[in-house]
Enzyme design. Sequence first.
Site, PDB file in Angstrom:
ATOM      1  N   CYS A 118       0.715  -1.642   0.219  1.00  0.00           N
ATOM      2  CA  CYS A 118       0.032  -0.006  -0.292  1.00  0.00           C
ATOM      3  C   CYS A 118       0.841   1.176   0.419  1.00  0.00           C
ATOM      4  O   CYS A 118       0.861   2.027   0.589  1.00  0.00           O
ATOM      5  CB  CYS A 118      -1.282   0.062   1.478  1.00  0.00           C
ATOM      6  SG  CYS A 118      -1.704  -1.694   1.753  1.00  0.00           S
ATOM      7  N   PRO A 121       2.293   7.966  -0.980  1.00  0.00           N
ATOM      8  CA  PRO A 121       2.976   8.197  -1.869  1.00  0.00           C
ATOM      9  C   PRO A 121       4.487   7.865  -2.115  1.00  0.00           C
ATOM     10  O   PRO A 121       5.256   8.685  -2.442  1.00  0.00           O
ATOM     11  CB  PRO A 121       2.625  10.120  -1.291  1.00  0.00           C
ATOM     12  CG  PRO A 121       2.175  10.137   0.021  1.00  0.00           C
ATOM     13  CD  PRO A 121       1.831   8.139   0.838  1.00  0.00           C
ATOM     14  N   GLY A 122       4.132   6.963  -1.227  1.00  0.00           N
ATOM     15  CA  GLY A 122       5.894   6.514  -1.410  1.00  0.00           C
ATOM     16  C   GLY A 122       7.191   6.653  -0.532  1.00  0.00           C
ATOM     17  O   GLY A 122       8.203   6.444  -0.511  1.00  0.00           O
ATOM     18  N   GLY A 123       6.531   7.245   1.012  1.00  0.00           N
ATOM     19  CA  GLY A 123       7.568   7.296   1.895  1.00  0.00           C
ATOM     20  C   GLY A 123       8.127   6.281   1.881  1.00  0.00           C
ATOM     21  O   GLY A 123       9.579   6.258   2.716  1.00  0.00           O
ATOM     22  N   ASP A 142      -0.166   0.068  -5.495  1.00  0.00           N
ATOM     23  CA  ASP A 142      -1.124   0.591  -4.917  1.00  0.00           C
ATOM     24  C   ASP A 142      -2.105   0.819  -6.408  1.00  0.00           C
ATOM     25  O   ASP A 142      -2.516   0.955  -7.522  1.00  0.00           O
ATOM     26  CB  ASP A 142      -0.571   2.534  -5.031  1.00  0.00           C
ATOM     27  CG  ASP A 142      -1.917   3.042  -3.881  1.00  0.00           C
ATOM     28  OD1 ASP A 142      -1.200   2.813  -2.589  1.00  0.00           O
ATOM     29  OD2 ASP A 142      -2.940   3.531  -4.543  1.00  0.00           O
ATOM     30  N   ASP A 169      -4.493  -3.698  -7.107  1.00  0.00           N
ATOM     31  CA  ASP A 169      -5.281  -3.788  -6.098  1.00  0.00           C
ATOM     32  C   ASP A 169      -4.863  -5.134  -5.334  1.00  0.00           C
ATOM     33  O   ASP A 169      -4.341  -6.661  -5.565  1.00  0.00           O
ATOM     34  CB  ASP A 169      -6.596  -4.160  -6.019  1.00  0.00           C
ATOM     35  CG  ASP A 169      -6.757  -4.805  -4.654  1.00  0.00           C
ATOM     36  OD1 ASP A 169      -7.057  -4.791  -3.876  1.00  0.00           O
ATOM     37  OD2 ASP A 169      -8.806  -4.793  -5.134  1.00  0.00           O
ATOM     38  N   CYS A 243      -1.426   4.243  11.181  1.00  0.00           N
ATOM     39  CA  CYS A 243      -1.601   5.544  11.907  1.00  0.00           C
ATOM     40  C   CYS A 243      -2.607   5.712  12.717  1.00  0.00           C
ATOM     41  O   CYS A 243      -3.142   6.274  12.856  1.00  0.00           O
ATOM     42  CB  CYS A 243      -0.677   5.793  11.163  1.00  0.00           C
ATOM     43  SG  CYS A 243      -2.220   6.606   9.982  1.00  0.00           S
TER      44      CYS A 243
END
Length: 291
Positions: A118, A121-123, A142, A169, A243
């Site tokens: 997942c 944004p790629g962190g 993603d 998916d 998170c």
Amino acid sequence: LAKNESLPVWLADELIAWKGVGDACKIAKAFNTISPIDIRVNKIRAGVKDVKEIFDASGIKNQLIPNCPYGLEVPAGIGEPKKWPGYTEGKWSVQDRSSQLIAPLLEAAPGEKILDACAAPGGKSTHIAELINNQGEIWSVDRSSRRIRKILANSNRLGVNCLQLLVADSNELLAKHPEWKDYFHRILIDAPCSGLGTLCRHPDARWRMNKDNIQELVVLQRQLLKSLSPLLKKGGNLVYSTCTIHPDENYHQIRNFLKIKSQFSLEYEKQIWPGEEDNGDGFYIAVLKKL
């Protein structure tokens, strides 16, 4: 508590049930504080000392973050981070200190095959690549092509060149790529969640989220764990993270997974609560090993 800290009553009730009145008040107050900006130095392009020196020379206050070997803390409210020195050159990224703890727990090594299921944004994908010095095969998946483009932009800026980007998916990966059964040495599931650990950064989320939404997310998280676990090699690590601070998405989710997947063992688990010590956002991390 709900009135004093601007929380929905259901969340105030839950906090007290989970942590007791005293700790619930600390957490609720943390939801309403202004967080510092946490920086992750890109070890491919710079050292922490180098970035600290260029910040110091530019008058940007900063200090080291305990337990984050590549982390620097900058006080909030001193400008737009993208305009700070070193950003354009890819020497650092913005990433909360709690989030910086996740990629190292994969214990990835150069040359390994790694799945970030997942990823946008790629962190965390770029953090993994930095930790293995661009020497490996990292699949960043993603469902959104728009969000995948964000991963591409971030990886280009940071000089990360070992990411394979895939719009898909993650629940369907095994069906579409049967050759990926027992393929990956490491899998990261940074699962979609209620975000209840990040209310200081996203204050409106407390009013958008409710108990029904959370139970829908619990179902999705359960599906991801079930769908992706067959892709892991024997002896490999699966890191599950969120998170949020809701036990149904975290502790209970992992306990239920372990009941039906006896070939996995729990190697490490941590719930990070906002407002405790030098913590950043509220995060949960579990490291599972495939036996």
